[in-house]
Design an enzyme around this catalytic site. Structure first.
Site, mmCIF file in Angstrom:
data_model
loop_
_atom_site.group_PDB
_atom_site.id
_atom_site.type_symbol
_atom_site.label_atom_id
_atom_site.label_comp_id
_atom_site.label_asym_id
_atom_site.label_seq_id
_atom_site.Cartn_x
_atom_site.Cartn_y
_atom_site.Cartn_z
ATOM 1 N N GLY A 1 0.871 -1.172 0.000
ATOM 2 C CA GLY A 1 0.000 0.000 0.000
ATOM 3 C C GLY A 1 0.901 1.212 0.000
ATOM 4 N N GLU A 2 0.744 2.037 0.991
ATOM 5 C CA GLU A 2 1.592 3.221 1.106
ATOM 6 C C GLU A 2 2.014 3.340 2.568
ATOM 7 O OE1 GLU A 2 2.423 4.847 -1.796
ATOM 8 O OE2 GLU A 2 3.942 5.520 -0.381
ATOM 9 N N SER A 3 3.301 3.162 2.801
ATOM 10 C CA SER A 3 3.766 3.106 4.194
ATOM 11 C C SER A 3 3.545 4.422 4.932
ATOM 12 C CB SER A 3 5.244 2.708 4.239
ATOM 13 O OG SER A 3 6.015 3.591 3.456
ATOM 14 N N CYS B 1 6.124 -5.265 0.596
ATOM 15 C CA CYS B 1 6.285 -3.951 -0.036
ATOM 16 C C CYS B 1 6.184 -2.827 1.007
ATOM 17 C CB CYS B 1 5.297 -3.805 -1.186
ATOM 18 S SG CYS B 1 5.827 -2.556 -2.372
ATOM 19 N N ARG C 1 6.231 0.133 -7.239
ATOM 20 C CA ARG C 1 6.851 1.173 -6.398
ATOM 21 C C ARG C 1 7.563 0.531 -5.211
ATOM 22 N NH1 ARG C 1 3.285 3.820 -3.891
ATOM 23 N NH2 ARG C 1 1.546 2.573 -4.583
ATOM 24 N N HIS D 1 5.052 -8.676 -4.276
ATOM 25 C CA HIS D 1 3.671 -8.941 -3.836
ATOM 26 C C HIS D 1 3.230 -10.359 -4.201
ATOM 27 C CE1 HIS D 1 2.425 -4.720 -2.978
ATOM 28 N NE2 HIS D 1 3.341 -4.419 -3.903
ATOM 29 N N GLU E 1 0.882 -11.919 -3.060
ATOM 30 C CA GLU E 1 -0.593 -11.971 -3.007
ATOM 31 C C GLU E 1 -1.227 -11.560 -4.329
ATOM 32 O OE1 GLU E 1 1.281 -9.711 -1.790
ATOM 33 O OE2 GLU E 1 0.355 -7.741 -1.986
HETATM 34 N N1 GLN Z 1 6.210 2.845 -2.264
HETATM 35 C C1 GLN Z 1 5.329 2.360 -1.239
HETATM 36 C C2 GLN Z 1 5.807 2.740 0.144
HETATM 37 O O1 GLN Z 1 6.890 3.155 0.341
HETATM 38 C C3 GLN Z 1 5.178 0.863 -1.312
HETATM 39 C C4 GLN Z 1 4.418 0.449 -2.534
HETATM 40 C C5 GLN Z 1 3.665 -0.841 -2.414
HETATM 41 O O2 GLN Z 1 3.404 -1.326 -1.312
HETATM 42 N N2 GLN Z 1 3.262 -1.376 -3.518
HETATM 43 O O3 GLN Z 1 5.071 2.620 1.050
#
Ligand code: GLN
Length: 239
Positions: free
Chosen positions: A58-60, A91, A153, A196, A198
């Site tokens: 997701g997005e940390s 991720c 990403r 990922h 999943e």
């Molecule tokens: N770039 C995202 C982060 O730093 C991670 C991306 C992802 O989980 N697909 O959180």
């Protein structure tokens, strides 16, 4: 001997939650003697019910802010670093589990920690530079064939900051013309992947991780060392 029952949480603040639960459900078929419960975790109370946890992609940065707001950040740190429960971050989850991160958002971002590594966020660029690469993940067993690693990403482990050899590198990727990057690591009960599993439909990493969870809990908890096996097939049998 009562059958082993294990509750596995998936941190559900944001990101790829249902995909993990779907693969966990499929992977659990490899351990017919264990009863698994899979739980979406949004509160400290739900976390306290869990024997193990997945932190999804997701997005940390967002995940950290929401976790702080919900009072989950300290319980998560306790879960990973004090209670030593099995945790897997994919991720953004790997970013959260790192002790240090670079290319963080301005002003920094909060982490859970647990892996003595520094991750580099967004190593391969933006969403449009996402790619798939065949990875040789030896821990899945010999003759299993490569694993399709999906990188979105993605972070990489840019440095192992533990000098005691506790961090094991379990996977790397090499893009043409670039250095090899570390994309899977494990330190005790903490496991992290840049990619990922999943999103692939390939159940092998989830099945391997469930096997590790069964072993870890078998040794320290309910099963009292009676769980046999190496994380594949019948590994979850309780004797
Ligand atoms: N770039 C995202 C982060 O730093 C991670 C991306 C992802 O989980 N697909 O959180």
């Amino acid at each position: 001997m009562p059958p082993l029952t294990i509750t596995i949480g998936v941190l559900a603040l944001q990101g790829g939650v249902v995909e993990h639960i779907a693969l966990l459900n499929r992977a659990s078929a490899s351990y017919p003697s264990v009863t698994f419960h899979f739980l979406e975790v949004r509160t400290p109370e739900q976390l306290s019910l869990c024997d193990a946890l997945i932190i999804p992609g997701g997005e940390s940065t967002t995940m950290a802010i929401v976790a702080r707001r919900l009072g989950l950040l300290e319980p998560l740190r306790e879960f990973v670093k004090i209670n030593n429960k099995p945790v897997w971050g994919t991720c953004a989850g790997l970013v959260m589990l790192a002790e240090e991160a670079s290319a963080t958002k301005q002003g920094g971002q909060e982490l859970i920690g647990g892996l003595d590594v520094r991750v580099l966020r967004n190593k391969f660029g933006t969403q449009v530079q996402s790619f798939v690469a065949d990875l040789n993940l030896d821990f899945l067993g010999e003759g299993e064939g490569p694993f399709r690693g999906v990188f979105i990403r993605a972070p990489v482990v840019e440095e192992v900051i533990d000098g005691n050899g506790r961090v094991k590198v379990l996977g790397t990727v090499k893009k043409p013309g670039e250095e090899e990057d570390i994309v899977a690591v494990r330190q005790g009960n903490v496991f992290g992947t840049s990619f990922h599993p999943e999103l692939t439909g390939d159940v092998r990493v989830h099945a391997w991780w469930l096997g590790n969870v069964v072993e870890a809990l078998g040794q320290g908890g309910e099963g009292k060392g009676l769980v046999m096996g190496k994380g594949k097939g019948d590994a979850g049998k309780v004797y």
